[in-house]
Design a protein around this motif. Structure first.
Motif, PDB file in Angstrom:
ATOM      1  N   LEU A  54       1.332  -1.292  -0.259  1.00  0.00           N
ATOM      2  CA  LEU A  54      -0.121  -0.248  -0.181  1.00  0.00           C
ATOM      3  C   LEU A  54       0.813   1.134  -0.233  1.00  0.00           C
ATOM      4  O   LEU A  54       0.693   2.823  -0.822  1.00  0.00           O
ATOM      5  CB  LEU A  54      -0.956   0.295   1.230  1.00  0.00           C
ATOM      6  N   PHE A  55       2.385   1.721   0.100  1.00  0.00           N
ATOM      7  CA  PHE A  55       2.570   2.292   1.136  1.00  0.00           C
ATOM      8  C   PHE A  55       3.572   2.748  -0.673  1.00  0.00           C
ATOM      9  O   PHE A  55       3.856   3.875  -0.877  1.00  0.00           O
ATOM     10  CB  PHE A  55       4.087   2.055   1.602  1.00  0.00           C
ATOM     11  N   SER A  56       3.888   1.713  -2.060  1.00  0.00           N
ATOM     12  CA  SER A  56       3.689   1.511  -2.464  1.00  0.00           C
ATOM     13  C   SER A  56       2.669   2.473  -4.039  1.00  0.00           C
ATOM     14  O   SER A  56       3.340   2.621  -5.283  1.00  0.00           O
ATOM     15  CB  SER A  56       4.703   0.349  -3.845  1.00  0.00           C
ATOM     16  N   LYS A  57       1.715   2.906  -3.386  1.00  0.00           N
ATOM     17  CA  LYS A  57       0.509   3.067  -4.052  1.00  0.00           C
ATOM     18  C   LYS A  57       0.595   4.120  -4.811  1.00  0.00           C
ATOM     19  O   LYS A  57       0.027   4.784  -5.737  1.00  0.00           O
ATOM     20  CB  LYS A  57      -0.515   2.956  -3.270  1.00  0.00           C
ATOM     21  N   ILE A 244      11.312  19.405   5.685  1.00  0.00           N
ATOM     22  CA  ILE A 244      10.685  18.498   6.386  1.00  0.00           C
ATOM     23  C   ILE A 244       9.339  19.197   6.879  1.00  0.00           C
ATOM     24  O   ILE A 244       8.629  17.212   7.053  1.00  0.00           O
ATOM     25  CB  ILE A 244      11.438  19.058   8.325  1.00  0.00           C
ATOM     26  N   ALA A 245       8.764  19.433   6.522  1.00  0.00           N
ATOM     27  CA  ALA A 245       6.844  19.378   6.102  1.00  0.00           C
ATOM     28  C   ALA A 245       7.205  19.278   4.891  1.00  0.00           C
ATOM     29  O   ALA A 245       5.606  17.734   5.112  1.00  0.00           O
ATOM     30  CB  ALA A 245       6.462  20.904   5.214  1.00  0.00           C
ATOM     31  N   LEU A 246       7.197  18.694   3.392  1.00  0.00           N
ATOM     32  CA  LEU A 246       7.239  17.937   2.868  1.00  0.00           C
ATOM     33  C   LEU A 246       7.206  16.425   3.279  1.00  0.00           C
ATOM     34  O   LEU A 246       6.304  15.545   2.501  1.00  0.00           O
ATOM     35  CB  LEU A 246       8.323  18.326   1.586  1.00  0.00           C
ATOM     36  N   TRP A 247       8.147  15.813   3.509  1.00  0.00           N
ATOM     37  CA  TRP A 247       8.610  14.405   4.275  1.00  0.00           C
ATOM     38  C   TRP A 247       7.538  14.201   4.838  1.00  0.00           C
ATOM     39  O   TRP A 247       7.585  13.153   5.203  1.00  0.00           O
ATOM     40  CB  TRP A 247       9.858  14.232   4.171  1.00  0.00           C
ATOM     41  N   THR A 248       7.619  15.465   6.062  1.00  0.00           N
ATOM     42  CA  THR A 248       6.249  15.154   7.235  1.00  0.00           C
ATOM     43  C   THR A 248       4.491  14.165   6.208  1.00  0.00           C
ATOM     44  O   THR A 248       4.653  13.317   6.123  1.00  0.00           O
ATOM     45  CB  THR A 248       6.276  16.262   8.010  1.00  0.00           C
ATOM     46  N   LEU A 249       4.212  15.348   5.516  1.00  0.00           N
ATOM     47  CA  LEU A 249       3.130  15.223   4.754  1.00  0.00           C
ATOM     48  C   LEU A 249       3.468  14.192   3.624  1.00  0.00           C
ATOM     49  O   LEU A 249       2.335  13.056   3.916  1.00  0.00           O
ATOM     50  CB  LEU A 249       2.932  16.697   3.777  1.00  0.00           C
ATOM     51  N   PHE A 250       4.179  13.787   3.332  1.00  0.00           N
ATOM     52  CA  PHE A 250       4.611  12.179   2.044  1.00  0.00           C
ATOM     53  C   PHE A 250       4.728  10.970   3.272  1.00  0.00           C
ATOM     54  O   PHE A 250       3.746  10.530   3.025  1.00  0.00           O
ATOM     55  CB  PHE A 250       5.940  11.968   1.556  1.00  0.00           C
ATOM     56  N   LEU A 251       5.453  10.891   4.280  1.00  0.00           N
ATOM     57  CA  LEU A 251       5.681   9.950   5.029  1.00  0.00           C
ATOM     58  C   LEU A 251       4.133   9.999   6.031  1.00  0.00           C
ATOM     59  O   LEU A 251       3.469   8.510   6.032  1.00  0.00           O
ATOM     60  CB  LEU A 251       6.139  10.031   5.771  1.00  0.00           C
ATOM     61  N   GLY A 252       3.348  11.072   6.487  1.00  0.00           N
ATOM     62  CA  GLY A 252       2.317  10.603   7.166  1.00  0.00           C
ATOM     63  C   GLY A 252       1.814   9.922   6.839  1.00  0.00           C
ATOM     64  O   GLY A 252       0.249   9.531   6.980  1.00  0.00           O
ATOM     65  N   SER A 253       0.800  10.968   5.247  1.00  0.00           N
ATOM     66  CA  SER A 253      -0.163  10.371   4.457  1.00  0.00           C
ATOM     67  C   SER A 253       0.363   9.030   3.694  1.00  0.00           C
ATOM     68  O   SER A 253      -0.705   8.485   3.920  1.00  0.00           O
ATOM     69  CB  SER A 253      -0.226  11.796   3.819  1.00  0.00           C
ATOM     70  N   GLY A 254       1.688   8.554   3.517  1.00  0.00           N
ATOM     71  CA  GLY A 254       0.974   7.582   3.316  1.00  0.00           C
ATOM     72  C   GLY A 254       1.314   6.089   3.877  1.00  0.00           C
ATOM     73  O   GLY A 254       0.598   5.291   4.216  1.00  0.00           O
ATOM     74  N   VAL A 255       1.938   6.399   5.744  1.00  0.00           N
ATOM     75  CA  VAL A 255       1.587   5.591   6.388  1.00  0.00           C
ATOM     76  C   VAL A 255       0.079   5.956   7.004  1.00  0.00           C
ATOM     77  O   VAL A 255      -0.814   4.390   7.486  1.00  0.00           O
ATOM     78  CB  VAL A 255       2.201   5.666   8.033  1.00  0.00           C
ATOM     79  N   TYR A 256      -0.886   6.428   7.329  1.00  0.00           N
ATOM     80  CA  TYR A 256      -2.332   6.432   7.482  1.00  0.00           C
ATOM     81  C   TYR A 256      -3.053   6.027   6.289  1.00  0.00           C
ATOM     82  O   TYR A 256      -3.936   5.066   6.018  1.00  0.00           O
ATOM     83  CB  TYR A 256      -3.048   8.201   7.494  1.00  0.00           C
ATOM     84  N   GLU A 278     -10.215  10.321   0.175  1.00  0.00           N
ATOM     85  CA  GLU A 278      -9.386  10.499  -1.078  1.00  0.00           C
ATOM     86  C   GLU A 278      -8.020  12.079  -1.326  1.00  0.00           C
ATOM     87  O   GLU A 278      -6.818  11.901  -2.173  1.00  0.00           O
ATOM     88  CB  GLU A 278      -9.804  11.049  -2.015  1.00  0.00           C
ATOM     89  N   ILE A 279      -8.325  12.322  -0.410  1.00  0.00           N
ATOM     90  CA  ILE A 279      -7.561  13.899   0.134  1.00  0.00           C
ATOM     91  C   ILE A 279      -5.694  13.043   0.446  1.00  0.00           C
ATOM     92  O   ILE A 279      -5.310  13.836   0.586  1.00  0.00           O
ATOM     93  CB  ILE A 279      -8.261  15.085   0.163  1.00  0.00           C
ATOM     94  N   VAL A 280      -6.267  11.771   1.316  1.00  0.00           N
ATOM     95  CA  VAL A 280      -5.043  11.900   1.801  1.00  0.00           C
ATOM     96  C   VAL A 280      -4.806  10.776   0.683  1.00  0.00           C
ATOM     97  O   VAL A 280      -2.953  11.412   0.799  1.00  0.00           O
ATOM     98  CB  VAL A 280      -5.307  10.542   3.215  1.00  0.00           C
ATOM     99  N   ASN A 281      -5.099  10.372  -0.073  1.00  0.00           N
ATOM    100  CA  ASN A 281      -4.227  10.052  -1.226  1.00  0.00           C
ATOM    101  C   ASN A 281      -3.819  10.807  -1.938  1.00  0.00           C
ATOM    102  O   ASN A 281      -2.166  10.244  -2.710  1.00  0.00           O
ATOM    103  CB  ASN A 281      -4.844   8.811  -1.443  1.00  0.00           C
ATOM    104  N   GLU A 282      -3.858  11.755  -2.214  1.00  0.00           N
ATOM    105  CA  GLU A 282      -3.512  12.667  -3.359  1.00  0.00           C
ATOM    106  C   GLU A 282      -2.808  13.635  -2.660  1.00  0.00           C
ATOM    107  O   GLU A 282      -1.893  13.848  -3.359  1.00  0.00           O
ATOM    108  CB  GLU A 282      -5.185  14.288  -3.757  1.00  0.00           C
ATOM    109  N   VAL A 283      -2.605  13.433  -0.995  1.00  0.00           N
ATOM    110  CA  VAL A 283      -1.492  14.960  -0.454  1.00  0.00           C
ATOM    111  C   VAL A 283      -0.280  13.382  -0.870  1.00  0.00           C
ATOM    112  O   VAL A 283       1.133  14.200  -0.535  1.00  0.00           O
ATOM    113  CB  VAL A 283      -1.578  14.663   0.807  1.00  0.00           C
TER     114      VAL A 283
END
Length: 399
Positions: A54-57, A244-256, A278-283
């Protein structure tokens, strides 16, 4: 101001590393899909498979993001005439559409051979005259992964129109991201249900936000590059905060997304509504595009040059790898694991490596054949260099 035709933009070899990471993510999805659906959900290894899958999606949206990036980086601001439109379609569409059509026939034959099997020649030919085949070919459904090629062809058909509009109204280039998001949401939540479209995933408008975000970065990349690249000597407090904000958004949304998928597999329901998801996936997908560009710059500059050359070559051959790898994955699933957990994990791990490396070798060897582009699009004839002097690469059909 738009870039003029005479402006020489720097070549970006790092983008092939983005493609390499993207194709690895695609192969990871397909290599672990069987484990996610059928492996013991109570096993301590099951969450690992769910995470890897799922993280690879982000993989397909990142390729779409990269397509928008490359197209608008290369073509924005150049004169767009009837002749240049014809040259664009000849260069992009023909070398994408022909492999797609050929592999649509190949995979349809493969499906019939492993399904009903070969009965007689007349019956076999009949599979290709059946209207069902032609319907599936148009939407990229003769095999599960071919829908992506249909999406990219649609974006290539739209690109000249979008570039012409931006040439006429340059100010729209600053608003293309939110316009793309609006178009994507209107299509998914209004047009699809209104017209009962069955295969929404085969329409480019389903991914317009990712394409538009890539286009925006491509248009403004020369200004944004210093913010995207990680360079210690230019690392101001503002840049570090942005990274930091970019990576936090990427990792946080991916983990969620992984947590939500895990919860769905165990309990049959989402943690949040489909629109929120859908919003989380787009992020995750949009930040993945920026993160992978940033990561690829760092890999290109800092990693071992032999490994970098391999990644560059995998990226340059990623279209062919994408086309071939499902057959390898399918055949790998026919290998019995004997019911042992150890052998199952070993089988999955080796299956991923073979599904990546074997198509890579086949596609690479085919580069010596004059007509290789009919099957795999343009290919590099040798390993790309990771030195400071970069030769122009072969055109990539995946982006």
């Amino acid at each position: 101001m738009p870039v003029t035709q005479t402006s020489k933009k720097p070549h970006l070899p790092e983008l092939d590393i983005v493609r390499a990471i993207g194709i690895m993510a695609v192969v990871m999805i397909h290599s672990t899909s069987s484990a996610v659906s059928s492996y013991d959900h109570s096993s301590s290894f099951y969450p690992i498979y769910v995470f890897l899958n799922l993280f690879s999606k982000f993989a397909v949206p990142v390729f779409i993001f990269l397509s928008g990036f490359v197209l608008f980086y290369n073509y924005y601001g150049k004169p767009w005439t009837l002749r240049s439109t014809g040259q664009f379609y000849k260069k992009r569409i023909t070398k994408l559409a022909i492999p797609f059509i050929l592999f649509s026939f190949i995979y349809w034959a493969f499906v019939k051979l492993v399904g009903p099997g070969f009965v007689d020649l007349k019956t076999f030919i009949g599979y290709f005259t059946d209207p069902i085949f032609w319907d599936k070919l148009l939407i990229g459904k003769t095999y599960t992964h071919l829908y992506f090629i249909v999406i990219i062809i649609q974006f290539y058909l739209l690109a000249p129109l979008m570039l012409s509009v931006l040439k006429r109204f340059p100010w729209l280039g600053n608003h293309i991201v939110w316009i793309g998001l609006l178009v994507q949401w209107a299509f998914i939540y209004k047009i699809v249900p209104m017209y009962h479209l069955k295969y929404a995933a085969s329409y480019s408008l389903t991914y317009m936000f990712y394409f538009a975000a890539g286009a925006f970065i491509g248009i403004h990349y020369l200004k944004l590059a210093s913010w995207i690249k990680i360079q210690k000597q230019h690392a101001s407090a503002g840049k570090i905060t942005a990274w930091i904000a970019l990576w936090t958004l990427f990792l946080g949304s991916g983990v969620y997304m992984v947590m939500n998928g895990y919860h769905l597999n165990l309990y049959g329901r989402f943690l949040i509504t489909s629109k929120q998801l859908e919003i989380v996936n787009e992020v995750q997908c949009v930040t993945a595009g920026l993160v992978l560009i940033q990561l690829s710059h760092w890999i290109y500059d800092r990693w071992n040059k032999v490994f970098v050359r391999a990644l560059l070559h995998i990226g340059a051959t990623s279209f062919g790898i994408y086309l071939l790898h499902p057959i390898v994955t399918y055949l790998g699933r026919l290998v019995p694991t004997g019911g042992s957990s150890f052998y199952y994990h070993l089988w999955t791990s080796i299956g991923f490596l073979i599904a990546l490396i074997l198509p890579w070798l086949i596609v690479s060897l085919s580069a010596k054949w004059k007509w290789h582009w009919l099957l795999f699009g343009p290919l590099p004839t040798k390993m790309k260099t990771a030195s400071g002097n970069h030769a122009p690469p072969a055109a990539s059909t995946t982006a």
